[in-house]
Design an enzyme around this catalytic site. Structure first.
Site, short mmCIF file in Angstrom:
data_model
loop_
_atom_site.label_atom_id
_atom_site.label_comp_id
_atom_site.label_asym_id
_atom_site.label_seq_id
_atom_site.Cartn_x
_atom_site.Cartn_y
_atom_site.Cartn_z
N GLU A 93 6.99 10.52 -11.29
CA GLU A 93 7.08 10.26 -10.08
C GLU A 93 8.66 10.61 -9.54
O GLU A 93 9.62 10.37 -10.64
CB GLU A 93 7.70 8.31 -10.68
CG GLU A 93 8.03 7.58 -9.97
CD GLU A 93 7.61 7.69 -8.39
OE1 GLU A 93 7.82 8.09 -7.59
OE2 GLU A 93 6.25 7.15 -8.64
N ASP A 143 0.01 7.90 -1.47
CA ASP A 143 0.28 7.29 0.23
C ASP A 143 -1.00 7.84 1.03
O ASP A 143 -1.56 8.59 1.05
CB ASP A 143 1.33 7.88 0.03
CG ASP A 143 1.91 7.83 1.91
OD1 ASP A 143 1.10 7.76 2.80
OD2 ASP A 143 2.81 7.65 2.19
N LYS A 147 -2.23 7.68 9.70
CA LYS A 147 -2.51 8.20 10.79
C LYS A 147 -3.05 9.66 11.52
O LYS A 147 -3.04 10.53 10.08
CB LYS A 147 -1.08 8.64 11.74
CG LYS A 147 -0.97 7.40 12.22
CD LYS A 147 0.73 7.60 12.55
CE LYS A 147 1.40 5.91 13.12
NZ LYS A 147 3.14 6.52 13.54
N THR A 216 -3.74 -3.92 -10.55
CA THR A 216 -2.36 -4.53 -10.25
C THR A 216 -1.86 -5.93 -9.40
O THR A 216 -3.60 -6.04 -8.89
CB THR A 216 -2.01 -2.68 -9.75
OG1 THR A 216 -2.46 -2.91 -8.67
CG2 THR A 216 -1.44 -1.93 -10.30
N LYS A 217 -0.91 -6.53 -9.25
CA LYS A 217 -0.58 -7.21 -8.98
C LYS A 217 -1.01 -6.78 -6.83
O LYS A 217 -2.01 -8.00 -6.91
CB LYS A 217 0.58 -7.83 -8.65
CG LYS A 217 1.25 -8.79 -10.23
CD LYS A 217 2.95 -8.94 -9.94
CE LYS A 217 3.04 -9.24 -11.38
NZ LYS A 217 4.53 -9.64 -11.22
N PHE A 218 -1.05 -6.09 -6.80
CA PHE A 218 -1.00 -5.57 -5.11
C PHE A 218 -2.11 -5.02 -5.54
O PHE A 218 -3.08 -5.57 -4.07
CB PHE A 218 -0.26 -4.03 -5.44
CG PHE A 218 -1.31 -2.82 -4.14
CD1 PHE A 218 -0.06 -3.35 -2.68
CD2 PHE A 218 -2.34 -1.77 -4.71
CE1 PHE A 218 -0.33 -2.63 -2.06
CE2 PHE A 218 -2.37 -1.25 -3.62
CZ PHE A 218 -1.90 -1.26 -2.31
N GLU A 219 -2.95 -4.76 -5.61
CA GLU A 219 -4.48 -4.59 -6.20
C GLU A 219 -5.55 -6.43 -5.89
O GLU A 219 -6.27 -6.60 -5.04
CB GLU A 219 -5.17 -4.22 -7.28
CG GLU A 219 -6.62 -3.78 -6.94
CD GLU A 219 -7.05 -2.77 -8.02
OE1 GLU A 219 -8.42 -2.21 -8.10
OE2 GLU A 219 -6.21 -1.94 -8.82
#
Length: 237
Positions: A93, A143, A147, A216-219
């Site tokens: 990371e 990421d 675009k 994950t929380k995001f998922e």
């Protein structure tokens, strides 16, 4: 993970721009993260070097080894390491607060089967990880560079996936996940054309989220909002 360019000075005043696989976002370190970086790095940190690490020496044992690229704050990586103490985990990371948070949490939870790099994954793979040494490489929610003009910055590209393949053992798996459908399609296209890989999906596209990849929380939030998530698992043959 995201992306940026930096300048390389050439003779006669010429400048070449080099695409990188991330944007270095330092952020502000909390006191806890700062303490973890100073106190735990000697136990769990690995510095980028120009020779391959001997992983048996690094971990003090021979064991299956999983490497994750771009672990964020480390929540899912730590959960996997805690659930599977018989497996060695390596995280890469570039976000310093994320590295600090991961080290702090690992120390608090007594996790000893984890090592981390704070460096560009492409350079770590090229310089510090031996060929045919990894059982799994994980790339979760990179990421998407949504675009169209930025698609060239996506880390999953033909050259990169061959770099991953070189580091995997035969039978080892490159496991990707994304919540961006267009990136999933891009990953599938690149991987399907990549020599030396076999798609583990029986349908030739995506696999269900395996139980060993933490939700994950995001998922979870994405699921509530009706967003899709796509997992791809390709095996080195």
């Amino acid at each position: 993970m995201s992306d940026d360019t930096n300048k390389i000075e050439l003779p006669e005043g010429k400048v070449m721009r080099r695409i990188r696989s991330f944007v270095k976002r330092e952020g502000r370190l909390t006191k806890r993260q700062e303490q973890a970086l100073s106190q735990q790095w000697q136990n769990m940190g690995l510095d980028h070097q120009s020779e391959n690490f001997d992983l048996a020496e690094v971990f003090g044992r021979e064991a299956k080894t999983v490497l994750e690229i771009g672990f964020g704050m480390g929540a899912s990586l730590l959960e996997m390491a805690e659930r599977n103490p018989e497996v060695n985990f390596i995280g890469i990371e570039v976000h310093r607060p994320g590295v600090g948070a991961c080290l702090a949490d690992a120390a608090e939870r007594g996790i000893t089967n984890l090592r981390v790099f704070e460096h560009d994954a492409v350079e770590v793979l090229a310089d510090s990880i031996a060929d045919n040494s990894l059982d799994t490489v994980q790339l979760f929610f990179p990421d998407p560079w949504h675009k169209k003009r930025h698609h060239k910055r996506r880390i999953v590209q033909p050259e990169f996936v061959q770099q991953i393949r070189a580091k995997l053992k035969v039978g080892g798996v490159f496991h990707m996940a994304t919540d961006w459908e267009n990136y999933a399609e891009h990953m599938l296209e690149v991987m399907s054309a990549a020599p030396g890989y076999r798609n583990q999906s029986e349908a030739g596209d995506y696999v269900p989220r395996p139980d060993f990849r933490p939700l994950t929380k995001f998922e979870n939030r994405g699921h509530r909002l009706g967003h899709g998530v796509w997992d791809l698992m390709f095996e080195k043959v």
